[in-house]
Design a protein around this motif. Structure first.
Motif, PDB file in Angstrom:
ATOM      1  N   VAL A 133       0.856  -1.186   0.000  1.00 42.69           N
ATOM      2  CA  VAL A 133       0.000   0.000   0.000  1.00 42.69           C
ATOM      3  C   VAL A 133       0.891   1.236   0.000  1.00 42.69           C
ATOM      4  N   ASP A 134       0.389   2.308  -0.606  1.00 39.82           N
ATOM      5  CA  ASP A 134       1.127   3.568  -0.555  1.00 39.82           C
ATOM      6  C   ASP A 134       0.164   4.668  -0.135  1.00 39.82           C
ATOM      7  N   THR A 135       0.727   5.725   0.397  1.00 35.96           N
ATOM      8  CA  THR A 135      -0.087   6.878   0.758  1.00 35.96           C
ATOM      9  C   THR A 135       0.757   8.137   0.697  1.00 35.96           C
ATOM     10  N   ASN A 136       0.073   9.246   0.674  1.00 29.52           N
ATOM     11  CA  ASN A 136       0.725  10.545   0.628  1.00 29.52           C
ATOM     12  C   ASN A 136       1.439  10.828   1.958  1.00 29.52           C
ATOM     13  N   TYR A 137       2.516  11.593   1.884  1.00 21.25           N
ATOM     14  CA  TYR A 137       3.263  11.967   3.091  1.00 21.25           C
ATOM     15  C   TYR A 137       2.391  12.706   4.089  1.00 21.25           C
ATOM     16  N   ASP A 138       1.383  13.418   3.598  1.00 23.37           N
ATOM     17  CA  ASP A 138       0.561  14.231   4.493  1.00 23.37           C
ATOM     18  C   ASP A 138      -0.778  13.582   4.851  1.00 23.37           C
ATOM     19  N   ASN A 139      -0.933  12.301   4.541  1.00 26.73           N
ATOM     20  CA  ASN A 139      -2.161  11.592   4.915  1.00 26.73           C
ATOM     21  C   ASN A 139      -1.928  10.955   6.295  1.00 26.73           C
ATOM     22  N   LEU A 140      -1.998  11.793   7.312  1.00 27.67           N
ATOM     23  CA  LEU A 140      -1.643  11.351   8.666  1.00 27.67           C
ATOM     24  C   LEU A 140      -2.566  10.257   9.177  1.00 27.67           C
ATOM     25  N   ALA A 141      -3.845  10.323   8.836  1.00 31.03           N
ATOM     26  CA  ALA A 141      -4.786   9.289   9.291  1.00 31.03           C
ATOM     27  C   ALA A 141      -4.374   7.924   8.756  1.00 31.03           C
ATOM     28  N   MET A 142      -4.070   7.833   7.456  1.00 24.67           N
ATOM     29  CA  MET A 142      -3.677   6.546   6.878  1.00 24.67           C
ATOM     30  C   MET A 142      -2.323   6.098   7.414  1.00 24.67           C
ATOM     31  N   LEU A 143      -1.400   7.018   7.593  1.00 25.03           N
ATOM     32  CA  LEU A 143      -0.089   6.655   8.146  1.00 25.03           C
ATOM     33  C   LEU A 143      -0.255   6.045   9.536  1.00 25.03           C
ATOM     34  N   LYS A 144      -1.147   6.618  10.353  1.00 28.37           N
ATOM     35  CA  LYS A 144      -1.407   6.080  11.695  1.00 28.37           C
ATOM     36  C   LYS A 144      -2.001   4.678  11.623  1.00 28.37           C
ATOM     37  N   ILE A 145      -2.940   4.483  10.697  1.00 27.64           N
ATOM     38  CA  ILE A 145      -3.576   3.169  10.543  1.00 27.64           C
ATOM     39  C   ILE A 145      -2.532   2.136  10.149  1.00 27.64           C
ATOM     40  N   LEU A 146      -1.699   2.461   9.165  1.00 29.30           N
ATOM     41  CA  LEU A 146      -0.698   1.499   8.699  1.00 29.30           C
ATOM     42  C   LEU A 146       0.272   1.137   9.818  1.00 29.30           C
ATOM     43  N   GLU A 147       0.668   2.128  10.603  1.00 27.59           N
ATOM     44  CA  GLU A 147       1.550   1.853  11.736  1.00 27.59           C
ATOM     45  C   GLU A 147       0.856   0.944  12.745  1.00 27.59           C
ATOM     46  N   SER A 148      -0.391   1.246  13.067  1.00 26.93           N
ATOM     47  CA  SER A 148      -1.110   0.470  14.079  1.00 26.93           C
ATOM     48  C   SER A 148      -1.387  -0.956  13.615  1.00 26.93           C
ATOM     49  N   LYS A 149      -1.469  -1.163  12.301  1.00 25.97           N
ATOM     50  CA  LYS A 149      -1.758  -2.494  11.759  1.00 25.97           C
ATOM     51  C   LYS A 149      -0.495  -3.291  11.444  1.00 25.97           C
ATOM     52  N   GLY A 150       0.674  -2.728  11.759  1.00 31.99           N
ATOM     53  CA  GLY A 150       1.924  -3.476  11.611  1.00 31.99           C
ATOM     54  C   GLY A 150       2.536  -3.476  10.218  1.00 31.99           C
ATOM     55  N   TYR A 151       2.216  -2.475   9.416  1.00 27.81           N
ATOM     56  CA  TYR A 151       2.822  -2.377   8.088  1.00 27.81           C
ATOM     57  C   TYR A 151       4.231  -1.795   8.220  1.00 27.81           C
ATOM     58  N   THR A 152       5.141  -2.274   7.389  1.00 21.87           N
ATOM     59  CA  THR A 152       6.529  -1.843   7.418  1.00 21.87           C
ATOM     60  C   THR A 152       6.777  -0.820   6.314  1.00 21.87           C
ATOM     61  N   TYR A 153       7.392   0.301   6.681  1.00 20.60           N
ATOM     62  CA  TYR A 153       7.764   1.310   5.693  1.00 20.60           C
ATOM     63  C   TYR A 153       8.901   0.753   4.836  1.00 20.60           C
ATOM     64  N   CYS A 154       8.718   0.792   3.507  1.00 23.47           N
ATOM     65  CA  CYS A 154       9.693   0.197   2.588  1.00 23.47           C
ATOM     66  C   CYS A 154      10.419   1.211   1.726  1.00 23.47           C
TER      67      CYS A 154
END
Length: 172
Positions: A133-154
């Protein structure tokens, strides 16, 4: 949310397109109000949603049969992901998560996180290794969700809308 709400995850149908488009428009406006550049250039548009649904990519989360969340799930096909500034965790089959949008009627109820649970179960049921999955640098809501769900920044990928932060979660 109470336990009385029946939540279902299913493929989107052509009869869902107009409500999905309404949800997408709400999300475009929400991103604009948040000061984001994501989805502010005419994408996604109605044709994108119609194409998603006709190709079987479109999925919805419903609450008591009301469409509440939309997502496009695409198997092994995101040309932009072939060149990443960084490295993916895997090289096998994957599902791409695109166009996550939550209805204003259901905002703030944790449904985007629930959606990712359903997407992960669906992906595993297809014997697919990972979700990208990808998201914009400024999509803080999605960034929080991905972090909380255990996604790894690649790393970063480059789509039509510009540079995006790319994430992956290995499931099996």
């Amino acid at each position: 949310m109470t336990n009385k709400n029946e939540i279902q995850f299913r493929k989107a149908e052509s009869s869902d397109i107009l409500i999905i488009w309404e949800i997408i428009q709400q999300s475009i406006e929400r991103r604009r109000k948040d000061g984001s550049t994501q989805w502010q250039n005419g994408y996604p548009n109605l044709q994108t949603i119609e194409s998603d649904v006709s190709k079987g990519f479109g999925h919805v989360l419903t609450v008591n049969d009301d469409v509440s969340v939309y997502v496009a799930l695409i198997f092994n096909d995101e040309p932009a992901y072939s060149s990443i500034d960084g490295a993916w965790l895997t090289t096998g089959e994957f599902v791409v998560v695109h166009r996550v949008a939550v209805s204003e009627n259901f905002a703030g109820q944790g449904l985007a996180k629930k959606l990712f649970n359903y997407v992960e179960e669906f992906t595993k049921s297809q014997n697919v290794l990972s979700i990208k999955v990808d998201t914009n640098y400024d999509n803080l809501a999605m960034l929080k969700i991905l972090e909380s769900k255990g996604y790894t920044y690649c790393g970063e990928v480059y789509l039509v809308g510009g540079e995006r932060k790319a994430f992956e979660k290995v499931l099996i």
